[in-house]
Scaffold this active site. Structure first.
Site, mmCIF file in Angstrom:
data_model
loop_
_atom_site.group_PDB
_atom_site.id
_atom_site.type_symbol
_atom_site.label_atom_id
_atom_site.label_comp_id
_atom_site.label_asym_id
_atom_site.label_seq_id
_atom_site.Cartn_x
_atom_site.Cartn_y
_atom_site.Cartn_z
ATOM 1 N N ASP A 299 0.227 3.454 1.049
ATOM 2 C CA ASP A 299 0.672 2.888 2.319
ATOM 3 C C ASP A 299 -0.276 1.740 2.635
ATOM 4 O OD1 ASP A 299 1.083 2.210 4.953
ATOM 5 O OD2 ASP A 299 0.915 4.239 5.746
ATOM 6 N N LYS B 23 2.739 -6.304 11.018
ATOM 7 C CA LYS B 23 1.278 -6.150 11.025
ATOM 8 C C LYS B 23 0.599 -7.290 10.268
ATOM 9 C CE LYS B 23 1.708 -1.098 11.173
ATOM 10 N NZ LYS B 23 1.419 -0.842 12.576
#
Length: 391
Positions: free
Chosen positions: A184, A210
């Site tokens: 991840d 992000k």
């Protein structure tokens, strides 16, 4: 950064979502405006040009993490990317008695999809503990892994503590027993240089928002031979080769997993964000953020009523708790001074249980963060402590 009335605004929640540079906003505006058309279907010029731009975006995003365009699938985000692997590779590969190794530090998005597929196929989940400074304990992971483990799924950087995983070692110990490694990368891709070949992982997922890009889009990188063996899990336009009522055949490569009209403008803006970060230099961004992390941890560490979580070299994130002051109260009072932090369990409730707290306060930095942001946070904490009578 400033508020609508021009007063300073100190944004310290980049780990949740990053603010967008003008280059990304302009790229998306152009794609939505003068350049807009659908992709993969039209024979007219603008559609062909938009198709080229969309596929160029795939190439840019893939190269940003050291991959190739035929290995990168656009998804709605990292969450969907993990679910895609679980529902395609997982359902096709896992069988009763197989095991999946996660860690105590995982985001819910790297727990729940594996629970769902494990319950469906009869696999079991094991949980790796953490070290004293809240890193994933790879010594423990190595001792736990057996040939029954088919997948190791770990956060490359913790969204709570900022702890960085030794990914090459994680890959080595996973591959030693024949397991695949999924990383991840939501908190690593925006903060440091990523090269999936050097990391030696099999799957890598991350989100655009992000990485200073738009919401609603992310990416799954997977080794080409793994993608080739994964069945599609959504059907519709664009992911097909030929459709008849007798039989349907599917497109090859990433397109097999992109049913329907894709997030065209978001993909182009995603690529603009990747270019923006690449031009600034991920290592420069990481060094800048590390300086801010070091100062904040040093200042907070000098307060005897503050508990710090994670290692001293956490990547862009400082998670902490103040005795007898709930993080939600701290966050609310800080907001009165235009300081924005995240307070809560950060979609990591098992980690909160492990740490023995209901929530933490989290300050997270980005390429636009400054010493003034740290000053404002520390002043806001001092004000909060006075309000609570802690002097």
């Amino acid at each position: 950064m400033v508020t609508a009335d021009g007063t300073p605004w100190h944004y310290l929640d980049t780990a949740a979502t990053a603010q967008k540079p003008r280059a990304v906003i302009d790229a998306m505006a152009r794609a939505l405006g003068d350049n807009y058309a659908t992709v993969h279907r039209g024979v007219y010029t603008r559609s062909a040009e938009m198709t080229l731009a969309y596929e160029a975006a795939r190439r840019t995003v893939a190269h940003f993490i050291g991959g190739h365009e035929d290995e990168l699938v656009f998804t709605r985000g990292a969450t969907e990317a993990i679910n895609l692997v679980a529902q395609t590779w997982g359902r096709a590969t896992l069988k009763p008695g197989d095991r999946i190794l996660l860690s105590q530090a995982e985001h819910h998005s790297n727990i729940v999809p594996w629970q769902m597929v494990a319950a469906e196929v009869g696999a079991q989940i094991d949980v790796c503990p953490l070290t004293h400074d809240h890193r994933i304990d790879l010594d423990a992971a190595e001792a736990m892994l057996t040939e029954a483990h088919k997948l190791v799924a770990l956060g490359h950087v913790s969204n709570v503590t900022g702890a960085l995983l030794d990914a090459p070692r994680a890959a080595a110990i996973a591959h030693k027993v024949g397991a695949k490694l999924l990383l991840d990368g939501c908190q690593s891709a925006p903060h440091m240089g990523v090269d999936v070949e050097a990391l030696a992982c099999d799957f890598y997922v991350f989100s655009a928002h992000k990485l200073y890009g738009p919401t609603g889009i992310g990416a799954l990188w997977a080794k080409a031979e793994l993608l080739a063996g994964m069945p599609p899990y959504q059907g519709g336009g664009a992911m097909i080769d030929r459709v008849t009522f007798a039989q349907t055949t599917y497109a090859s490569g990433p397109q097999r997993f992109e049913a329907g009209t894709p997030a065209i403008t978001e993909a182009i803006a995603f690529a603009a964000a990747a270019d923006y970060v690449r031009n600034l230099g991920p290592h420069n961004i990481h060094a800048h953020e590390q300086g801010l992390v070091a100062r904040l941890r040093r200042e907070l560490g000098a307060m005897n009523d503050v508990t710090l979580f994670g290692p001293d070299d956490s990547a862009g994130i400082v998670s902490f708790a103040i005795d007898d002051i709930h993080p939600h109260d701290l966050g609310t009072i800080l907001d009165e001074s235009n300081v924005a932090i995240r307070a809560g369990h950060h979609c990591a409730q098992p980690l909160m249980d492990y740490l023995g707290v209901p929530a933490t306060a989290r300050a997270s930095f980005g390429l636009y963060s400054s010493e003034a942001d740290v000053d404002a946070l520390l002043a806001g904490i001092a004000r909060t402590r006075k309000i609570f009578g802690r002097g």
